[in-house]
Design an enzyme around this catalytic site. Structure first.
Site, PDB file in Angstrom:
ATOM      1  N   ALA A 161     -21.129  38.440  -2.655  1.00 25.18           N
ATOM      2  CA  ALA A 161     -21.048  39.074  -1.351  1.00 25.18           C
ATOM      3  C   ALA A 161     -19.974  38.982  -0.823  1.00 25.18           C
ATOM      4  CB  ALA A 161     -22.468  38.724  -0.754  1.00 25.18           C
ATOM      5  N   TYR A 162     -19.599  37.612  -0.267  1.00 25.04           N
ATOM      6  CA  TYR A 162     -18.454  37.380   0.424  1.00 25.04           C
ATOM      7  C   TYR A 162     -17.047  37.846  -0.324  1.00 25.04           C
ATOM      8  CZ  TYR A 162     -15.473  34.182   2.654  1.00 25.04           C
ATOM      9  OH  TYR A 162     -14.297  33.489   3.502  1.00 25.04           O
ATOM     10  N   THR A 163     -16.839  37.554  -1.630  1.00 27.57           N
ATOM     11  CA  THR A 163     -15.641  38.144  -2.223  1.00 27.57           C
ATOM     12  C   THR A 163     -15.631  39.726  -2.347  1.00 27.57           C
ATOM     13  OG1 THR A 163     -16.621  37.517  -4.222  1.00 27.57           O
ATOM     14  CG2 THR A 163     -15.383  35.839  -3.537  1.00 27.57           C
ATOM     15  N   LYS A 166     -14.448  40.581   0.868  1.00 29.31           N
ATOM     16  CA  LYS A 166     -12.645  40.111   1.160  1.00 29.31           C
ATOM     17  C   LYS A 166     -11.768  40.887   0.071  1.00 29.31           C
ATOM     18  CE  LYS A 166     -12.936  37.073   4.365  1.00 29.31           C
ATOM     19  NZ  LYS A 166     -12.382  37.224   5.648  1.00 29.31           N
TER      20      LYS A 166
END
Length: 257
Positions: A161-163, A166
């Protein structure tokens, strides 16, 4: 003649300025001579404290609240900043709605992917739409600096989710660098590693031997070391650098050719 990093007569806006990294970036730009607009989402008290610190340095500052994923809110924020300080020529995109704890792709809530898209991708799109047209109209160039992460290169288990957010941010800013380059506006990204922050110093959690053992410099970096790179990219010393993704992680990740 010695080289100097001088941001006097510059106006900077930092999203997420009340966060652990944002505060240090704001103070660093102010110490280099910039006036600073401090964006926050919910922490008005910390924003006011930071404004007072910057004004004590002899610089101008203002605080503005907005949801970075909401374009009308960002346009309103722009108008407030221009009324208080003038038109920014340095933009730092530091705000992020961090998802934690991380989970596997099969277990991560779909809302987490949407959250990261809004705070990483839409955030940067809206920030560019709000502030870059004025830089183009002035014809004197400008600086756009996005705060990414070493995780975007690692894409380790449970980071999806984070990457994904980003990496989407990375694509937007690489395209943006090409589109506004003719206007002498540079667009770069700073990608911190697992950084020592004020909270670590308070809690005594600066050291982590397991992580440090995987870093060529054998230590965690500091918030000030990240802020120093932001200040450099904001300055005239970095006038011919654009489209760069610069890890500030002691070599923990290394872009390849």
């Amino acid at each position: 003649m010695p080289l100097t990093l001088d941001l006097s007569s510059r106006i900077a806006v930092i999203t997420g300025a009340t966060g652990q990294l944002g505060r240090v970036m704001a103070l660093t730009l102010a110490k280099a001579g910039a006036d600073v607009a401090l964006h926050y989402h919910g922490n008005a008290t910390k924003a006011a404290e930071l404004q007072a610190e910057i004004e004590a340095l002899g610089r101008r500052a203002c605080t503005v609240q907005a949801d970075v994923a909401d374009l009308p809110a960002m346009l309103k924020m722009r108008d407030q900043i221009e009324a208080a300080l003038g038109t920014p020529d340095i933009v730092v995109a530091c705000a992020v709605a961090q998802v934690w704890p991380w989970s596997t792709v099969l277990e991560e809530d779909l809302a987490d992917y949407e959250s990261q898209f809004r705070s990483c991708v839409l955030h940067n799109v809206n920030l560019a739409k709000a502030f870059l047209p004025a830089m183009q109209a002035h014809g004197t160039g400008g600086r756009y600096i996005g705060i990414n992460t070493e995780c975007a290169m690692q894409v380790a288990e449970t980071q999806s989710a984070y990457t994904s957010g980003k990496r989407g941010m990375d694509a937007v800013l690489r395209v943006l660098a090409k589109e506004v380059g003719p206007d002498q506006i540079t667009v770069n990204q700073v990608a911190p590693g697992w950084t020592i922050s004020e909270q670590d110093r308070i809690n005594g959690t600066e050291a982590n031997e397991a992580y440090a053992a995987t870093v060529p410099l054998r230590r965690r970096g500091t918030d000030q070391e990240v802020a120093n790179v932001v200040a450099f990219l904001a300055s005239d010393l970095a006038s011919y650098i654009t489209g760069a993704f610069i890890p500030v992680c002691g070599g923990h990740v290394m872009p390849t050719i």
